[in-house]
Design a protein around this motif. Structure first.
Motif, mmCIF file in Angstrom:
data_model
loop_
_atom_site.group_PDB
_atom_site.id
_atom_site.type_symbol
_atom_site.label_atom_id
_atom_site.label_comp_id
_atom_site.label_asym_id
_atom_site.label_seq_id
_atom_site.Cartn_x
_atom_site.Cartn_y
_atom_site.Cartn_z
ATOM 1 N N GLU A 141 3.490 7.029 15.956
ATOM 2 C CA GLU A 141 3.318 8.356 15.360
ATOM 3 C C GLU A 141 3.009 8.248 13.863
ATOM 4 O O GLU A 141 2.173 8.962 13.331
ATOM 5 N N HIS A 142 3.704 7.326 13.199
ATOM 6 C CA HIS A 142 3.497 7.154 11.753
ATOM 7 C C HIS A 142 2.117 6.558 11.455
ATOM 8 O O HIS A 142 1.452 6.956 10.509
ATOM 9 N N MET A 143 1.717 5.585 12.258
ATOM 10 C CA MET A 143 0.478 4.860 11.960
ATOM 11 C C MET A 143 -0.774 5.578 12.466
ATOM 12 O O MET A 143 -1.868 5.332 11.948
ATOM 13 N N ALA A 144 -0.632 6.438 13.489
ATOM 14 C CA ALA A 144 -1.829 7.044 14.096
ATOM 15 C C ALA A 144 -2.747 7.719 13.068
ATOM 16 O O ALA A 144 -3.958 7.451 13.054
ATOM 17 N N PRO A 145 -2.223 8.578 12.180
ATOM 18 C CA PRO A 145 -3.130 9.210 11.204
ATOM 19 C C PRO A 145 -3.747 8.197 10.240
ATOM 20 O O PRO A 145 -4.897 8.363 9.817
ATOM 21 N N VAL A 146 -2.977 7.147 9.912
ATOM 22 C CA VAL A 146 -3.498 6.123 8.987
ATOM 23 C C VAL A 146 -4.648 5.373 9.666
ATOM 24 O O VAL A 146 -5.730 5.193 9.085
ATOM 25 N N THR A 147 -4.424 4.965 10.906
ATOM 26 C CA THR A 147 -5.452 4.226 11.644
ATOM 27 C C THR A 147 -6.696 5.093 11.857
ATOM 28 O O THR A 147 -7.825 4.628 11.699
ATOM 29 N N LYS A 148 -6.455 6.364 12.180
ATOM 30 C CA LYS A 148 -7.592 7.272 12.411
ATOM 31 C C LYS A 148 -8.423 7.394 11.133
ATOM 32 O O LYS A 148 -9.643 7.261 11.153
ATOM 33 N N SER A 149 -7.759 7.619 10.026
ATOM 34 C CA SER A 149 -8.541 7.804 8.807
ATOM 35 C C SER A 149 -9.139 6.478 8.338
ATOM 36 O O SER A 149 -10.200 6.443 7.734
ATOM 37 N N TYR A 150 -8.461 5.365 8.666
ATOM 38 C CA TYR A 150 -9.062 4.056 8.356
ATOM 39 C C TYR A 150 -10.434 3.952 9.024
ATOM 40 O O TYR A 150 -11.423 3.602 8.382
ATOM 41 N N HIS A 151 -10.510 4.292 10.316
ATOM 42 C CA HIS A 151 -11.794 4.184 11.024
ATOM 43 C C HIS A 151 -12.814 5.173 10.464
ATOM 44 O O HIS A 151 -13.994 4.854 10.352
ATOM 45 N N GLU A 152 -12.365 6.367 10.098
ATOM 46 C CA GLU A 152 -13.308 7.353 9.531
ATOM 47 C C GLU A 152 -13.912 6.831 8.223
ATOM 48 O O GLU A 152 -15.121 6.888 8.017
ATOM 49 N N ASN A 168 -14.966 -7.601 4.946
ATOM 50 C CA ASN A 168 -13.532 -7.461 4.673
ATOM 51 C C ASN A 168 -13.260 -6.675 3.386
ATOM 52 O O ASN A 168 -12.220 -6.031 3.255
ATOM 53 N N ILE A 169 -14.197 -6.774 2.448
ATOM 54 C CA ILE A 169 -14.026 -6.021 1.198
ATOM 55 C C ILE A 169 -14.078 -4.522 1.501
ATOM 56 O O ILE A 169 -13.245 -3.741 1.025
ATOM 57 N N LEU A 170 -15.021 -4.136 2.355
ATOM 58 C CA LEU A 170 -15.103 -2.713 2.731
ATOM 59 C C LEU A 170 -13.908 -2.314 3.590
ATOM 60 O O LEU A 170 -13.392 -1.194 3.472
ATOM 61 N N ASP A 171 -13.455 -3.228 4.440
ATOM 62 C CA ASP A 171 -12.248 -2.948 5.247
ATOM 63 C C ASP A 171 -11.064 -2.626 4.322
ATOM 64 O O ASP A 171 -10.310 -1.688 4.560
ATOM 65 N N ALA A 172 -10.935 -3.446 3.278
ATOM 66 C CA ALA A 172 -9.800 -3.247 2.373
ATOM 67 C C ALA A 172 -9.919 -1.900 1.662
ATOM 68 O O ALA A 172 -8.933 -1.156 1.553
ATOM 69 N N ALA A 173 -11.133 -1.562 1.222
ATOM 70 C CA ALA A 173 -11.315 -0.269 0.541
ATOM 71 C C ALA A 173 -10.926 0.876 1.475
ATOM 72 O O ALA A 173 -10.217 1.817 1.080
ATOM 73 N N ALA A 174 -11.363 0.774 2.741
ATOM 74 C CA ALA A 174 -11.028 1.827 3.717
ATOM 75 C C ALA A 174 -9.517 1.884 3.945
ATOM 76 O O ALA A 174 -8.936 2.965 4.085
ATOM 77 N N ALA A 175 -8.882 0.714 3.955
ATOM 78 C CA ALA A 175 -7.425 0.674 4.163
ATOM 79 C C ALA A 175 -6.688 1.324 2.991
ATOM 80 O O ALA A 175 -5.706 2.047 3.189
ATOM 81 N N TYR A 176 -7.137 1.063 1.785
ATOM 82 C CA TYR A 176 -6.495 1.673 0.609
ATOM 83 C C TYR A 176 -6.535 3.203 0.736
ATOM 84 O O TYR A 176 -5.541 3.894 0.532
ATOM 85 N N LEU A 177 -7.739 3.691 1.082
ATOM 86 C CA LEU A 177 -7.895 5.150 1.188
ATOM 87 C C LEU A 177 -7.052 5.701 2.328
ATOM 88 O O LEU A 177 -6.381 6.723 2.182
ATOM 89 N N ALA A 178 -7.073 5.001 3.458
ATOM 90 C CA ALA A 178 -6.323 5.481 4.629
ATOM 91 C C ALA A 178 -4.825 5.516 4.346
ATOM 92 O O ALA A 178 -4.110 6.387 4.818
ATOM 93 N N ALA A 179 -4.363 4.555 3.539
ATOM 94 C CA ALA A 179 -2.932 4.521 3.213
ATOM 95 C C ALA A 179 -2.553 5.671 2.280
ATOM 96 O O ALA A 179 -1.371 5.961 2.110
ATOM 97 N N GLY A 180 -3.561 6.288 1.684
ATOM 98 C CA GLY A 180 -3.275 7.461 0.844
ATOM 99 C C GLY A 180 -3.610 7.293 -0.625
ATOM 100 O O GLY A 180 -3.257 8.154 -1.439
ATOM 101 N N LEU A 235 0.797 -1.241 0.000
ATOM 102 C CA LEU A 235 0.000 0.000 0.000
ATOM 103 C C LEU A 235 0.825 1.284 0.000
ATOM 104 O O LEU A 235 0.533 2.224 -0.738
ATOM 105 N N LYS A 236 1.874 1.301 0.810
ATOM 106 C CA LYS A 236 2.672 2.521 0.925
ATOM 107 C C LYS A 236 3.373 2.809 -0.411
ATOM 108 O O LYS A 236 3.492 3.955 -0.828
ATOM 109 N N GLN A 237 3.792 1.725 -1.044
ATOM 110 C CA GLN A 237 4.438 1.835 -2.347
ATOM 111 C C GLN A 237 3.441 2.358 -3.399
ATOM 112 O O GLN A 237 3.781 3.169 -4.242
ATOM 113 N N TRP A 238 2.211 1.884 -3.304
ATOM 114 C CA TRP A 238 1.198 2.305 -4.273
ATOM 115 C C TRP A 238 0.964 3.811 -4.226
ATOM 116 O O TRP A 238 0.811 4.452 -5.256
ATOM 117 N N THR A 239 0.915 4.342 -2.998
ATOM 118 C CA THR A 239 0.560 5.766 -2.874
ATOM 119 C C THR A 239 1.631 6.642 -3.524
ATOM 120 O O THR A 239 1.322 7.703 -4.037
#
Ligand code: TYM
Length: 330
Positions: A281-292, A58-70, A24-28
């Motif tokens: 510190e690195h993951m906090a914004p990713v995790t926060k936006s994942y939940h949003e 899980n499909i929606l989880d993955a979509a949220a993860a893609y977006l959260a990763a950037g 994911l990080k590479q994709w962004t």
């Protein structure tokens, strides 16, 4: 047209740090100068048994993860594999140009068929690489950013593309794999000889995108280290610390040299404390936006609808050509 990049993750359970760093990080980073399709490969997920209700979540989880990763849906297309039926169709066709011997050599099949062995594994798990080749070749992909564990599948995809082109005339672009120098293989926090894996029963072995700060801290502090001390990068002699340094590198952007300098003369305890805080510190914004994102399924559905349209249009065109080349239908 810009070179097309394609990649995907199976919606099997929570995305872990290996998926995040390796893929994911590479994709962004790539989406800034490439046209990208990022797929949620649910047809691959069902090659091992899945609970239907959970799979849909899980499909929606993955979509949220893609977006959260950037992943930016204005620049990149996010879609679900099974919603574009041409993937399955091309997967079937490519299965007919793939050899049994080639599939038998795939280490993922050997690993995943596990204790029951080939006898008990699904035929879908065996032909998995032909479907993966279909995902990639359907879109004239030039590059596929993946972790190291997918290299063998990528190699086979290239073989299949060339063989098809030779037999039926030039139809598919032969894709290249994109592998990062550090982070293509994040290892288990409990056993540095095994990769970090969704299917590992040990919770302490992997950090999940959904983990909170306390959980990350606990998992890092309990990660195994090497018998030989000292924070220096030597994957052969000190695989556990090399793995933790790789994670540190991704969390902070610091080079291995920087990290060695910073922790010279210090013990693993100090290093782990610093790593835990840097990763939190690195993951906090990713995790926060994942939940949003995850808390707004309607928006995710809309996004996946739009993604399906874009992918479908490309797939429809390509499959017309493939059917004609192979002589299918009338
Ligand atoms: P999957 O779902 O197992 O993993 C998704 C991505 O994460 C990478 N990865 C890792 N990278 C570094 N360290 C790790 N420990 C680690 N574990 C996983 C994987 O290499 C992958 O990039 N077959 C694929 C999904 C797929 C696909 C495709 C990928 C289906 N069709 C077409 C690319 C293109 C898979 O099982 O990924």
């Amino acid at each position: 047209m810009k070179d097309l990049v394609f990649s995907g993750v199976q919606p099997t359970s929570d995305i872990h740090l290996g998926n995040y760093i390796g893929a994911l990080k590479q994709w962004t980073a790539i989406q800034n100068n490439h046209r990208c399709l990022f797929c949620i490969v649910d047809l691959h997920a069902i090659t091992v048994p899945q609970e239907p209700k959970e799979l849909r979540e899980n499909i929606l989880d993955a979509a949220a993860a893609y977006l959260a990763a950037g992943i930016d849906p204005k620049r990149s297309t996010i879609f679900v594999q099974s919603e574009v039926p041409e993937h399955a169709e091309l997967g079937w066709i490519l299965g007919t140009v793939t050899k049994m011997g080639e599939l038998e050599r795939m280490t993922q099949f050997k690993d995943k068929s596990g204790k029951g062995g080939a006898e008990r594994a699904s035929a879908g798990l065996f032909t998995y690489p032909a479907l993966m080749a279909a995902d990639i070749l359907l879109y004239d992909t030039s590059a596929v950013p993946v972790g190291e564990d997918q290299m063998q599948h990528l190699e086979l995809t290239r073989v299949i593309a060339r063989r098809f082109n030779e037999r039926f005339g030039n139809t598919f672009q032969v894709p290249a794999a994109l592998i990062q120098k550090h982070g293509a293989r994040i290892m288990s926090l409990q056993d540095p000889s095994k990769k970090m894996s969704k299917s590992d029963p040990s919770e302490l072995s992997k950090i999940l995108l959904s983990d909170d700060a306390d959980t990350i801290r606990k998992k890092i502090m309990r990660a195994v280290t090497d018998t030989e001390g000292g924070v220096s990068y030597d994957p052969d002699r000190k695989p556990a610390i090399a793995n933790l340094m790789t994670i540190f590198h991704h969390a902070t952007g610091k080079t291995m040299k920087d990290i060695e300098g910073e922790f010279e003369g210090k013990g693993y305890g100090d290093f782990k404390k610093a790593l835990a805080e840097a990763l939190i510190e690195h993951m906090a914004p990713v995790t926060k936006s994942y939940h949003e994102y995850r808390d707004n399924p309607n928006a995710l559905h809309k996004l996946l609808d739009a993604g399906r349209e874009t992918a479908q249009a490309l797939a429809t065109e390509k499959m017309k050509l493939v059917r004609q080349r192979v002589g299918l239908g009338r």
